[in-house]
Design a protein around this motif. Sequence first.
Motif, PDB file in Angstrom:
ATOM      1  N   UNK A 169       0.858  -1.082   0.039  1.00  0.00           N
ATOM      2  CA  UNK A 169       0.153   0.268   0.049  1.00  0.00           C
ATOM      3  C   UNK A 169       0.916   1.167  -0.117  1.00  0.00           C
ATOM      4  N   UNK A 170       2.034   1.231   0.631  1.00  0.00           N
ATOM      5  CA  UNK A 170       2.890   2.416   0.808  1.00  0.00           C
ATOM      6  C   UNK A 170       3.618   2.601  -0.468  1.00  0.00           C
ATOM      7  N   UNK A 171       3.960   1.674  -1.285  1.00  0.00           N
ATOM      8  CA  UNK A 171       4.534   1.665  -2.682  1.00  0.00           C
ATOM      9  C   UNK A 171       3.311   2.310  -3.556  1.00  0.00           C
ATOM     10  N   UNK A 172       2.198   1.729  -3.417  1.00  0.00           N
ATOM     11  CA  UNK A 172       1.138   2.057  -4.121  1.00  0.00           C
ATOM     12  C   UNK A 172       0.952   3.713  -4.241  1.00  0.00           C
ATOM     13  N   UNK A 173       1.071   4.092  -2.871  1.00  0.00           N
ATOM     14  CA  UNK A 173       0.707   5.433  -2.771  1.00  0.00           C
ATOM     15  C   UNK A 173       1.756   6.356  -3.450  1.00  0.00           C
ATOM     16  N   UNK A 174       2.885   6.211  -3.018  1.00  0.00           N
ATOM     17  CA  UNK A 174       4.246   6.770  -3.661  1.00  0.00           C
ATOM     18  C   UNK A 174       4.146   6.941  -5.422  1.00  0.00           C
ATOM     19  N   UNK A 175       3.632   5.677  -5.884  1.00  0.00           N
ATOM     20  CA  UNK A 175       3.530   5.538  -7.279  1.00  0.00           C
ATOM     21  C   UNK A 175       2.456   6.346  -7.945  1.00  0.00           C
ATOM     22  N   UNK A 176       1.399   6.527  -7.133  1.00  0.00           N
ATOM     23  CA  UNK A 176       0.156   7.256  -7.488  1.00  0.00           C
ATOM     24  C   UNK A 176       0.433   8.616  -7.561  1.00  0.00           C
ATOM     25  N   UNK A 177       1.259   9.316  -6.454  1.00  0.00           N
ATOM     26  CA  UNK A 177       1.469  10.531  -6.387  1.00  0.00           C
ATOM     27  C   UNK A 177       2.412  11.119  -7.237  1.00  0.00           C
ATOM     28  N   UNK A 178       3.498  10.153  -7.387  1.00  0.00           N
ATOM     29  CA  UNK A 178       4.534  10.486  -8.523  1.00  0.00           C
ATOM     30  C   UNK A 178       4.134  10.475  -9.919  1.00  0.00           C
ATOM     31  N   UNK A 179       3.007   9.711 -10.298  1.00  0.00           N
ATOM     32  CA  UNK A 179       2.747   9.672 -11.656  1.00  0.00           C
ATOM     33  C   UNK A 179       2.086  10.914 -11.972  1.00  0.00           C
ATOM     34  N   UNK A 180       1.554  11.753 -11.075  1.00  0.00           N
ATOM     35  CA  UNK A 180       1.090  13.101 -11.534  1.00  0.00           C
ATOM     36  C   UNK A 180       2.023  14.213 -11.720  1.00  0.00           C
ATOM     37  N   UNK A 181       3.290  13.937 -11.332  1.00  0.00           N
ATOM     38  CA  UNK A 181       4.210  14.826 -11.569  1.00  0.00           C
ATOM     39  C   UNK A 181       4.890  14.679 -12.832  1.00  0.00           C
ATOM     40  N   UNK A 182       5.490  15.789 -13.143  1.00  0.00           N
ATOM     41  CA  UNK A 182       6.280  15.915 -14.571  1.00  0.00           C
ATOM     42  C   UNK A 182       7.558  14.927 -14.551  1.00  0.00           C
ATOM     43  N   UNK A 183       8.420  14.893 -13.357  1.00  0.00           N
ATOM     44  CA  UNK A 183       9.316  14.080 -13.025  1.00  0.00           C
ATOM     45  C   UNK A 183       9.215  13.357 -11.891  1.00  0.00           C
ATOM     46  N   UNK A 184       9.970  12.164 -11.992  1.00  0.00           N
ATOM     47  CA  UNK A 184       9.884  11.308 -10.855  1.00  0.00           C
ATOM     48  C   UNK A 184      10.977  11.529  -9.996  1.00  0.00           C
ATOM     49  N   UNK A 185      10.870  11.578  -8.698  1.00  0.00           N
ATOM     50  CA  UNK A 185      11.842  11.894  -7.732  1.00  0.00           C
ATOM     51  C   UNK A 185      12.377  10.645  -7.432  1.00  0.00           C
ATOM     52  N   UNK A 186      13.770  10.703  -6.781  1.00  0.00           N
ATOM     53  CA  UNK A 186      14.599   9.642  -6.582  1.00  0.00           C
ATOM     54  C   UNK A 186      13.896   8.475  -5.669  1.00  0.00           C
ATOM     55  N   UNK A 187      13.165   9.139  -4.791  1.00  0.00           N
ATOM     56  CA  UNK A 187      12.346   8.005  -3.901  1.00  0.00           C
ATOM     57  C   UNK A 187      11.333   7.394  -4.919  1.00  0.00           C
ATOM     58  N   UNK A 188      10.614   7.988  -5.881  1.00  0.00           N
ATOM     59  CA  UNK A 188       9.572   7.623  -6.548  1.00  0.00           C
ATOM     60  C   UNK A 188      10.404   6.422  -7.583  1.00  0.00           C
ATOM     61  N   UNK A 189      11.463   6.623  -8.140  1.00  0.00           N
ATOM     62  CA  UNK A 189      12.107   5.836  -8.822  1.00  0.00           C
ATOM     63  C   UNK A 189      12.538   4.358  -8.051  1.00  0.00           C
ATOM     64  N   UNK A 190      13.049   4.648  -7.042  1.00  0.00           N
ATOM     65  CA  UNK A 190      13.498   3.433  -5.955  1.00  0.00           C
ATOM     66  C   UNK A 190      12.033   2.759  -5.770  1.00  0.00           C
ATOM     67  N   UNK A 191      10.980   3.392  -5.581  1.00  0.00           N
ATOM     68  CA  UNK A 191       9.438   2.661  -5.365  1.00  0.00           C
ATOM     69  C   UNK A 191       9.339   1.784  -6.578  1.00  0.00           C
ATOM     70  N   UNK A 192       9.601   2.265  -7.876  1.00  0.00           N
ATOM     71  CA  UNK A 192       9.648   1.321  -8.775  1.00  0.00           C
ATOM     72  C   UNK A 192      10.336   0.138  -9.006  1.00  0.00           C
ATOM     73  N   UNK A 193      11.390   0.270  -8.362  1.00  0.00           N
ATOM     74  CA  UNK A 193      12.425  -0.817  -8.278  1.00  0.00           C
ATOM     75  C   UNK A 193      11.934  -1.709  -7.151  1.00  0.00           C
ATOM     76  N   UNK A 194      11.346  -1.303  -6.136  1.00  0.00           N
ATOM     77  CA  UNK A 194      10.831  -2.119  -4.963  1.00  0.00           C
ATOM     78  C   UNK A 194       9.847  -2.810  -5.504  1.00  0.00           C
ATOM     79  N   UNK A 195       8.806  -1.940  -6.364  1.00  0.00           N
ATOM     80  CA  UNK A 195       7.750  -2.839  -6.729  1.00  0.00           C
ATOM     81  C   UNK A 195       8.059  -4.148  -7.605  1.00  0.00           C
ATOM     82  N   UNK A 196       9.185  -3.820  -8.385  1.00  0.00           N
ATOM     83  CA  UNK A 196       9.581  -4.905  -9.227  1.00  0.00           C
ATOM     84  C   UNK A 196      10.302  -5.830  -8.399  1.00  0.00           C
ATOM     85  N   UNK A 197      11.099  -5.884  -7.275  1.00  0.00           N
ATOM     86  CA  UNK A 197      11.325  -6.519  -6.399  1.00  0.00           C
ATOM     87  C   UNK A 197      10.279  -7.431  -5.709  1.00  0.00           C
TER      88      UNK A 197
END
Length: 378
Positions: A169-197
């Motif tokens: 749920x925490x990963x879902x929240x970060x991805x939902x928030x970052x998706x609305x931004x023009x650029x992903x933050x480093x935390x957003x990119x790491x959450x993509x990585x963690x979702x993959x793991x």
Amino acid sequence: MTFLEKIKPHLLSDDILIQRTVLHALHEYPGVPEEWTVELLKEAFRNEAKQADILMYLDKQKINEEALAIIIDNIPTMKQNDRHLALGLINNIDTPLALKYKKQLEKYIPKQIWEIHEVIEHGEEEDVYSMYGEVLNKIERSLSPGYDYYPIAKKISKCIVEKGWITEEEIDGVLAEETNEEWFSENGIMNVYMAGLLKLEKHIPLFSSFLMRDDDALLEEVNAALIQFDSDQVVKAVAPYVRKPESVIYAASILGNIKTDLALQELKKAYHETDELDVQEPIIEALSFHFSKEGLPEMNAHMEYEYDFSLVEIEHVAYSFYTILGEKHPDLLEWKKNEMEKEGPALQITPVINENKIGRNDPCICGSGKKYKKCCGK
């Protein structure tokens, strides 16, 4: 015959064109046996002419204890200008292995990185998250231009996942928030990585949509995550993006690394559905990396084109494709001759620039460490 069975006989080929193709095909493939990495490292330090190419293409492979021992033994013999390639591999090793060989590695790894390794290995949740924030801040603000903290951030992220310190749920929240931004933050990119793991397959459509973004760091992580899922669900989600000029490079790479029949068929269909050369060429390259005779009609047709400029090293791709499959072609020797002439009289395997042209799979001239086609050559 599986993909790995097809290319295994060519892993240490004396034909530099064939070996370079094998290295490229394995670069982002998630199922490379650890013993292959060991054999390639031995070859790299046996044959200096191959060293740079091999080390560059091993940056995404697991470095186990045997592989690390080879690197440690041979770094002192390397030319100073080439050592960064070996140091990059050391930077990727898992924390327990780094700490086990700390005495031998201290001269190559900065003191502050050892502190991070200790926190990863022994820290409590609060300590690890605090270090996670510090490392992301260094990356965001480019506070340490002389050291690449990105692999360290991924180590901390992996620790957080393995310890169960982050929820779906925490990963879902970060991805939902970052998706609305023009650029992903480093935390957003790491959450993509963690979702993959965590193999969160529900994010496959979302990650596929990111292929249209102009954000290299995000695209690299999305590319890796989708390849790691290794499923036809990914193939179906990515297939529309392999037909678009804006997303074809990464989309084709994903379908080239998922070795299913559906991925192969989608590449074949996409090839025939476009007549734009800058879309066709990444597709034909990805298609060739399946090393399937089903790709012969498309390769035969593509090599009938006559043009002065190619987005990929097309004669190299074709020569390797036909040779590894054991197929004949009337232009096979001519393709090899043309490619070998580019290498010069010394037949250097290290990337070269001819007439101000750099190969799409060579390291980018800007020094980013990425391949040219995924950096300044986009």
